[in-house]
Structures are given as C-alpha cells and as structure tokens.
Design an enzyme around this catalytic site. Structure first.
Site, PDB file in Angstrom:
ATOM      1  N   GLY A   1       0.823  -1.207   0.000  1.00  0.00           N
ATOM      2  CA  GLY A   1       0.000   0.000   0.000  1.00  0.00           C
ATOM      3  C   GLY A   1       0.850   1.246   0.000  1.00  0.00           C
TER       4      GLY A   1
ATOM      5  N   ASP B   1      -3.936   9.280  10.894  1.00  0.00           N
ATOM      6  CA  ASP B   1      -4.510   8.418   9.851  1.00  0.00           C
ATOM      7  C   ASP B   1      -5.289   7.262  10.475  1.00  0.00           C
ATOM      8  OD1 ASP B   1      -5.033   7.605   7.225  1.00  0.00           O
ATOM      9  OD2 ASP B   1      -3.278   6.281   7.182  1.00  0.00           O
TER      10      ASP B   1
END
Length: 315
Positions: free
Chosen positions: A16, A139
């Site tokens: 990712g 996040d």
C-alpha cells in the site's frame, strides 16, 4: 545492515501507500509470527533526515511502555542505502485481523452495545496514551486498528506520518478520505483533535458496519459531512483556509439516529461530541473516557463506576 536471518518470510500480506508488509517467523523467539513493514525514506546529502531519526526514536520510546492497546514494535533495521533513499524495515507483532475485517464478519443484527463499549474504551485508551506522549496519529481508520483473537484492540501505524511521506509520494495508492477531520479536508492547521473526529467516524461504523461518510474527493467528503451535521456557523469556520464558508449550500442538521439507528442516548451524545466541526470544541480522549457511555450498566441503564485510565508500565 540487512534484516537478520532470525526472520523467515512466510508470505506477503499487503502492499500500500505505506510500503510492503510481510508475515515472517521469528526463529530466535519461539517461532512467533511478526509483521515486517518495509518503507523507503528520502536520503539527503547528510544521510537520513533528522525527522525520521526522531520518529523512530519516539516509536522505540513508546514501545518501552508496552501499552496493551498499542501494537508492539520489536525492532527497526536499515536494510539498504543509496544516495537518494534509505530502506527501513520495522518489525511489529503480527495480528492477522483489523477492525474492518472484524466488522465484515459480524452477523446481523450487529455488535451488542456492550461489545462496542468495550472496544471503544480500548481504542480511546490507546489513543489517550499517544496523545499524552504528544503523538498525533493522523490516519486513524479501521484498517490500522488491529483486533486480536481475544478481542484486544491495538493501534498501528501511528507516529509514522513523516517517515511515510516519501514512500507515499512514490506510489499511486489513494489514501481514504472517509475518516479525515474537516480541518484536514480544508487544509487548515490541526493537532490532536483530528484523531477524535476519526474516532467518531469509526464509532458510528461499529454500529452501522459500514462507513459513515464515504466521499470521493475533499469537497464531496465535506458535503457528505454537512448533509448530516449541517453547515457549521460562520464563527466556527477556520480563518486560515482557501475555501470560504459561502462555498457550501446551507442545510439543516439531520438527527444522528437516522444514520445510526441502533445507538442509545449516551452513545449519541458521545458521537456528537466527537463529530464536532470546531476542533477547539471537540471532546478530548481524556474527557471521552469519562463520558457516561462508559459508565452505563446496560442491563438497567444505571451508572456504574467509571474505570480508571490504565497507566502505561515501564519495562
């Protein structure tokens, strides 16, 4: 220095924006499984940036507390260096399920409120520990909240924002907007309250088992937020942003129970305090942990003693 031979790779488990993650076996520690997270860091003429060194040092310092709701960081290795980048491998404890996967498996009609209360308390305890040590996660989303087989929640991917910034610039992976606070979407200055907004979105998702706000751009995300919560008062609008208050069509606030019908009165109150537009008025982790939602006895609605905030232990 390369990653020692004590780690035998078993499988690649993710690629990712934050690099490649491998499941590996730690042959020197009883064969326990670990997660090897490989990231690339920009290297200047002077070597690895001081900001990266500070971030890694902070992670190591936090690890010494062994907080029950923080993922364990066992080691950090510099695995390759060039003139332009350094490759780091971070060795974390391996937990094979995140909150997103956990919620997908929950059968109808969903999680009982008592289970959500327990998970939220663990979530906030971990975040309170980070905020107490002046770490803003930045996040938070279900994918980086790990859930052990015994139901223990552990926060992952915190304190790595600056380390990851270079890695993310090299990839085309889209980072989700769904849990971002309005001040981040508006590109205003921000601090620890950004994490509490994300907590609110995830709290609602524990009831709904699907995201609360699923926008496809910054503007679309803000509009989805305002569709539910109404456009905030002009006095609450940040002054240091390019988008004006007048950019958004005025609309009325909708009852939160229209989108989270299973939530009780105290849960609704906590959710609205988390989803407060003005970050200076948003509830803190410490205050959230003292909220009535965590002191209700679900069987009779009476109040029970509020559990004390756990103290991190030093090793």
């Amino acid at each position: 220095m390369d990653v020692p031979n004590q780690y035998e790779r078993v499988a690649e488990i993710g690629v990712g924006a934050y690099g490649t993650v491998y499941k590996a076996r730690d042959v020197q520690n009883g064969g326990r499984f670990v997660a090897l997270k490989k990231v690339r860091v920009h290297t200047s003429e002077d070597g690895m940036p001081m900001s990266t060194i500070r971030e890694v040092a902070l992670l190591r310092q936090l690890e010494s507390f062994e907080h029950p709701n923080i993922v364990r960081l066992f080691d950090v290795y510099t695995t390759a260096c060039t003139d332009r980048e350094t490759r780091l491998t971070l060795v974390f404890e391996f937990i094979d399920q995140d909150l997103s996967m956990f919620l997908e498996k929950v059968p109808p009609p969903g999680l009982p409120e008592s289970r959500i209360r327990d998970m939220m308390q663990q979530f906030l305890n971990g975040l309170d520990f980070l905020h107490t040590h002046r770490v803003v996660h930045r996040d938070l989303k279900p994918q980086n909240i790990l859930v052990t087989s015994g139901g223990q929640l552990k926060l992952a991917d915190f304190g790595l924002a600056r380390i990851y910034s270079f890695q993310m610039a090299l990839t085309s992976v889209v980072v989700t907007l769904w849990y971002r606070a309005p001040e981040v979407l508006l590109q205003a200055s921000y601090a620890t309250p950004v994490d509490l907004w994300s907590v609110g979105c995830i709290f609602a998702e524990m009831f709904r088992r699907r995201p609360l706000f699923s926008g496809n751009s910054d503007i679309d995300q803000l509009n989805k937020i305002f569709d539910l919560l109404g456009v905030p008062a002009e006095d609450d609008w940040p002054s240091d942003v390019a988008l004006s208050h007048l950019s958004f069509v005025q609309r009325d606030k909708q009852p939160i129970e229209t989108v989270v019908p299973e939530i009780g009165l105290s849960g609704k109150d906590l959710l609205l305090k988390l989803l407060t537009f003005d970050p200076t008025k948003r509830i803190s982790t410490a205050a959230a942990l003292q909220h009535d939602f965590f002191s209700e006895n679900e069987s009779d609605g009476s109040l029970a003693p509020v559990p004390s905030r756990p103290q991190a232990k030093t090793s």
